[in-house]
Write a protein that holds these residues in place. Sequence first.
Motif, PDB file in Angstrom:
ATOM      1  N   ASN A  81       0.950  -1.120  -0.172  1.00 33.61           N
ATOM      2  CA  ASN A  81      -0.220  -0.133   0.007  1.00 33.61           C
ATOM      3  C   ASN A  81       0.837   1.209  -0.003  1.00 33.61           C
ATOM      4  N   ASP A  82       1.412   1.654   1.115  1.00 31.52           N
ATOM      5  CA  ASP A  82       1.983   2.847   1.261  1.00 31.52           C
ATOM      6  C   ASP A  82       3.697   2.568   1.378  1.00 31.52           C
ATOM      7  N   LYS A  83       4.229   2.947   0.014  1.00 29.39           N
ATOM      8  CA  LYS A  83       5.603   2.582  -0.021  1.00 29.39           C
ATOM      9  C   LYS A  83       6.504   3.296   0.945  1.00 29.39           C
ATOM     10  N   GLU A  84       5.941   4.814   1.303  1.00 32.24           N
ATOM     11  CA  GLU A  84       6.762   5.497   2.180  1.00 32.24           C
ATOM     12  C   GLU A  84       6.723   4.976   3.494  1.00 32.24           C
ATOM     13  N   GLU A  85       5.664   4.193   3.873  1.00 27.93           N
ATOM     14  CA  GLU A  85       5.714   3.594   5.215  1.00 27.93           C
ATOM     15  C   GLU A  85       6.279   2.263   5.305  1.00 27.93           C
ATOM     16  N   ILE A  86       6.329   1.560   4.142  1.00 21.14           N
ATOM     17  CA  ILE A  86       7.242   0.609   3.982  1.00 21.14           C
ATOM     18  C   ILE A  86       8.661   0.641   4.110  1.00 21.14           C
ATOM     19  N   ILE A  87       9.053   1.683   3.444  1.00 21.88           N
ATOM     20  CA  ILE A  87      10.575   2.173   3.633  1.00 21.88           C
ATOM     21  C   ILE A  87      10.757   2.648   4.879  1.00 21.88           C
ATOM     22  N   SER A  88       9.997   3.611   5.428  1.00 24.67           N
ATOM     23  CA  SER A  88      10.333   4.016   6.936  1.00 24.67           C
ATOM     24  C   SER A  88      10.587   2.856   7.989  1.00 24.67           C
ATOM     25  N   THR A  89       9.482   2.054   7.898  1.00 23.78           N
ATOM     26  CA  THR A  89       9.574   0.813   8.874  1.00 23.78           C
ATOM     27  C   THR A  89      10.696  -0.143   8.470  1.00 23.78           C
ATOM     28  N   TYR A  90      11.128  -0.096   7.304  1.00 21.65           N
ATOM     29  CA  TYR A  90      12.173  -0.815   6.875  1.00 21.65           C
ATOM     30  C   TYR A  90      13.643  -0.116   7.433  1.00 21.65           C
TER      31      TYR A  90
END
Length: 424
Positions: A81-90
């Motif tokens: 869904n939200d790529k920014e959230e995926i990157i931040s959590t990574y």
Amino acid sequence: MIEIGSFIKLQRTKREMTQGQLAKGIVSLSYLSKIENKKTEASSEIIQLLCTRLGIQLKDGFDANIQKKCKEWYNMLFEVNDKEEIISTYKELQAVMDENLTDSLLMFEIHKIRYYLIIGKYNEALTKISDLNEMSGSFDNLHQYYWYKFRGNYNSANGDFEQAIILYKSAEERLNQIEVEEKEIADLQYIISITHSKLRNTLESIEYAEKALDIYMKEYYFMRCAQCHIVLGISYRRIKMYDKAIKNYNLARHLGELNKDKQVIQLTNLNLGYLHSARGGSKEAIHNYLEVVNDLEVDLNARLTSLTALIKEYYTINNVEKTKQMIEKGFELFEQININNNDTYRIHYYVLKTYNYAINKSNSKFENLVINELIPYLKEHKDYANLVVYANMLGNHFEELSKYKDSVKYYKLANITYDELVNL
């Protein structure tokens, strides 16, 4: 649990340290090499010293907080869904993993393959596959499942669908030996169905799409239900069961409308366009293609795919004015793209230029582009369906110019390719 030697090697290379820099004052270079390659078991004191130099804390056993955070991230990768959230959590997780040796590390490393694919870093995904390959012999069944699945994702993203299906089937073989959620099983079945569809294994595609659909319906996962209906629609269109195809497309569009998902709605319109075109219904096909082309909320690749299909349709029915209008619109869309750095859109660019030269009777440019660029590109990417189209187009072009030897050559290429396509 990841082997300590493999872990140390992984962290050392990540920090761009040489073996000499890590070993200095702790162990000999040859002894560190044996540790990293699992040829010896070092004492806990040596392991502690090596990890301290790497800036890592050794933790024993299970860490519930880290595992919980990892699971949240894995679910993000599943949903995309939200790529920014995926990157931040990574980034948050990577910081924790860099400082701790935990039971969650190996699964995290394997999921990085999927992560890099989602954010479009294919070279990093390949590097991660290479790094993990050395330690893959120590994977348990659950690790192997995702190892095979994500490598399949990588091959699929690069157009190697034959290798992808082999890897997906290897993942499927692990399902009897592990415990995963039903939606995970359905996801694998869905991507196997998609891959069979790419390979034009129509009956296999139907079989796996129906398996996945059964689970998604029980889970009330309507968006994936819609995607399965689209795959089924494509499959039934290919075997000319048009009524079944239309039924599945309409179900997909209905689910897309219920969830206000423009991507699903317009993907359905695109495929309905293909269906009407195959049946000779140009008016209906054009209507469906225009629905996608004129929807600014749909991603650029979908709009370009519909636009090139629309150009082919107008060209086929000899509507020169509309063909030229759509070609111009296509070049306007391409002003948003750096074609030299993005292979995703290259086929659309070739198609635009091909029809632009054809409609304007720029014969030498048309021949040079199709013979020296488009056909080699289609062969390289094993795009047999388009290869048939443009080999026939070239054959017809040479026939109109009374260049019969060249005409026969490309009609023959089209026929041979068509036979390969039928036998896939």
